[in-house]
Enzyme design. Sequence first.
Site, short mmCIF file in Angstrom:
data_model
loop_
_atom_site.label_atom_id
_atom_site.label_comp_id
_atom_site.label_asym_id
_atom_site.label_seq_id
_atom_site.Cartn_x
_atom_site.Cartn_y
_atom_site.Cartn_z
N ARG A 252 -3.28 8.36 -61.39
CA ARG A 252 -4.07 8.53 -60.49
C ARG A 252 -5.23 7.71 -60.13
O ARG A 252 -5.77 7.63 -58.99
CB ARG A 252 -4.59 9.99 -60.64
CG ARG A 252 -3.59 11.22 -60.59
CD ARG A 252 -4.11 12.55 -60.98
NE ARG A 252 -5.58 12.91 -60.46
CZ ARG A 252 -5.35 13.71 -59.28
NH1 ARG A 252 -4.08 14.20 -58.98
NH2 ARG A 252 -6.60 14.12 -58.84
N ARG B 279 -8.38 -2.33 -60.45
CA ARG B 279 -8.36 -3.41 -59.48
C ARG B 279 -8.90 -4.72 -60.01
O ARG B 279 -9.82 -4.47 -60.82
CB ARG B 279 -9.19 -2.80 -58.20
CG ARG B 279 -8.59 -1.69 -57.75
CD ARG B 279 -9.45 -1.67 -56.16
NE ARG B 279 -9.06 -0.48 -55.68
CZ ARG B 279 -10.06 0.68 -55.52
NH1 ARG B 279 -11.10 0.62 -56.47
NH2 ARG B 279 -9.60 1.84 -55.17
N ARG C 134 -4.99 24.34 -67.62
CA ARG C 134 -6.57 24.22 -68.04
C ARG C 134 -7.27 24.78 -67.39
O ARG C 134 -7.19 25.18 -66.10
CB ARG C 134 -6.54 22.58 -68.12
CG ARG C 134 -5.67 21.80 -68.96
CD ARG C 134 -6.17 22.24 -70.60
NE ARG C 134 -7.19 21.62 -71.17
CZ ARG C 134 -7.45 22.01 -72.37
NH1 ARG C 134 -7.15 22.86 -73.13
NH2 ARG C 134 -8.67 21.47 -73.01
N ARG D 87 -17.48 15.93 -67.78
CA ARG D 87 -18.50 15.14 -66.81
C ARG D 87 -19.59 16.04 -66.34
O ARG D 87 -19.76 17.34 -66.46
CB ARG D 87 -17.70 14.83 -65.75
CG ARG D 87 -17.01 15.90 -65.12
CD ARG D 87 -15.94 15.18 -63.83
NE ARG D 87 -15.00 16.46 -63.44
CZ ARG D 87 -13.93 16.08 -62.82
NH1 ARG D 87 -13.60 14.74 -62.40
NH2 ARG D 87 -13.28 17.01 -62.28
N GLU E 151 -19.39 20.22 -66.90
CA GLU E 151 -17.98 20.72 -66.80
C GLU E 151 -17.33 20.71 -68.24
O GLU E 151 -17.28 19.58 -68.94
CB GLU E 151 -17.30 19.74 -66.03
CG GLU E 151 -16.41 20.32 -64.84
CD GLU E 151 -15.85 19.37 -63.96
OE1 GLU E 151 -16.48 18.82 -63.31
OE2 GLU E 151 -14.62 19.06 -64.21
N TYR F 25 -0.12 19.28 -59.62
CA TYR F 25 -1.30 18.94 -59.42
C TYR F 25 -1.70 18.23 -58.20
O TYR F 25 -1.78 16.99 -57.97
CB TYR F 25 -1.32 17.65 -60.74
CG TYR F 25 -2.59 17.35 -61.10
CD1 TYR F 25 -3.96 17.83 -60.43
CD2 TYR F 25 -2.73 16.15 -62.17
CE1 TYR F 25 -5.07 17.24 -60.81
CE2 TYR F 25 -4.19 15.65 -62.68
CZ TYR F 25 -5.31 16.13 -61.79
OH TYR F 25 -6.24 15.52 -62.30
N ASP G 297 -3.55 17.35 -54.90
CA ASP G 297 -4.99 17.02 -54.49
C ASP G 297 -5.06 17.73 -52.98
O ASP G 297 -3.95 18.28 -52.38
CB ASP G 297 -5.02 15.60 -53.81
CG ASP G 297 -5.25 14.56 -55.32
OD1 ASP G 297 -5.71 15.21 -56.30
OD2 ASP G 297 -4.92 13.51 -55.26
N1 UDP Z 1 -9.54 9.79 -66.59
C1 UDP Z 1 -9.98 8.92 -67.72
N2 UDP Z 1 -11.21 8.66 -67.93
C2 UDP Z 1 -12.08 9.06 -66.89
C3 UDP Z 1 -11.82 9.70 -65.56
C4 UDP Z 1 -10.33 10.09 -65.66
O1 UDP Z 1 -9.30 8.85 -68.89
O2 UDP Z 1 -13.27 8.81 -66.83
C5 UDP Z 1 -8.39 10.15 -66.90
C6 UDP Z 1 -8.17 11.59 -67.42
O3 UDP Z 1 -6.74 11.59 -68.01
C7 UDP Z 1 -7.89 12.51 -66.11
C8 UDP Z 1 -7.06 11.59 -65.17
O4 UDP Z 1 -7.61 10.23 -65.41
O5 UDP Z 1 -7.05 13.65 -66.43
C9 UDP Z 1 -7.18 11.82 -63.68
O6 UDP Z 1 -8.65 11.88 -63.42
P1 UDP Z 1 -9.10 12.46 -61.97
O7 UDP Z 1 -10.31 12.03 -61.95
O8 UDP Z 1 -8.24 12.38 -60.78
O9 UDP Z 1 -9.05 14.09 -62.34
P2 UDP Z 1 -9.61 15.13 -61.40
O10 UDP Z 1 -10.67 14.97 -60.46
O11 UDP Z 1 -8.56 15.89 -60.73
O12 UDP Z 1 -10.08 16.09 -62.57
#
Ligand code: UDP
Length: 372
Positions: free
Chosen positions: A171, A175, A248, A279, A305, A353, A355
């Site tokens: 996801r 870059r 979850r 976060r 969170e 999952y 979006d």
């Molecule tokens: N992820 C990570 N570190 C980060 C942010 C995301 O390892 O700082 C990984 C983690 O496995 C997470 C996945 O990337 O479940 C997808 O993150 P995303 O931000 O897409 O998740 P959402 O915003 O849907 O919670």
Amino acid sequence: MKYDYLVVGAGLFGAVFAEQAKHAGKRVLVIDRRPHIAGNVYTEEVEGIQVHRYGAHIFHTNSRRVWDYITKFAEFNRFTNSPVANYHGELYSLPFNMYTFNKMWGVVTPEEAAAKIEEQRRDAGITDPKNLEEQAISLVGTDIYEKLIRGYTEKQWGRPCTELPSFIIRRLPVRLTFDNNYFNARYQGIPIGGYTKLVSNLLEGIEVRTGTDYLKQKAELDAEAERVIYTGPIDEYFGYSLGALQYRSVRFETEVLDKPNFQGNAAVNYTDRETPWTRIIEHKWFEFGKDVDGNDLPKTVISREYSSEWKVGDEPYYPVNDRRNGELYERYLQLAKKERRVIFGGRLGQYRYYDMDAVIDAALALCGRELG
Ligand code: UDP
């Protein structure tokens, strides 16, 4: 029958279907067991700031059709997501880009960064990544995996990275440029005035009953409508008869702070294993420019969170899309196919999952099939 469609769940999937059905001249009733509409995209105003009560939602899409559709119901601001990672007080730019690689290794050029990643990938000996850990190392190397991925992912999912599917980490873009936009999407932004207003616009002129639990009053509600669009958890619909799917859940600790600026960014991810939250969201930065407007507000609202394993009674947020749950979902799907009057949709109804844009796209596709 009083209604053509009973829509169970006033989140994005249900609201888009209801809007299109009404547009097609159908009689629609929308219900939700929560006391409010908008499902998990619900926002409410606190201290002049739209607070994302069930977690941050940043709208992004590559689909012109979805963007053209949703922007009829709200104006979107030009927010661009670029979270910061905090690893024991060291800050890194996300998603993985040249700022991240420079801070991690001191590399300056894209060639140097690529060489460093390649060296770590070679040392780890991964050729064909089979799980999230191997996928992550083969994308960005072991240092970034250890500092920015492993702890966060294991807190978020409550499982070791070796047991998680690799698609989750794909996801995130990687870059070799100085572009820290989290999404590779043509369109991005947050609806001005909040998501609740957006959903309320979708539902305009449609009968909505909140605080109404479908599964508790199924017989009487079924008697009111020809067909049902069900957007709740598919396993709950069947009384968990084949066992519960795993989800979850997330708990939010939200605080109003008497200062204009707490962390200078909408999202800071705590990527170490020790910090208990995943976060912190500072909601005002979704809406205001970081330079002037946001700092004019004397207060700020933050949400920590915490991720946890879902149990019956909790709010489900993320489906755990591993093989075991995928197989169980397939068995529920067979049961669902026998429910001739019911269509299952959305993140919980389809155990995906999704979006937000994918939810809208799926709802519009269903409308095409169902409403003609
Ligand atoms: N992820 C990570 N570190 C980060 C942010 C995301 O390892 O700082 C990984 C983690 O496995 C997470 C996945 O990337 O479940 C997808 O993150 P995303 O931000 O897409 O998740 P959402 O915003 O849907 O919670």
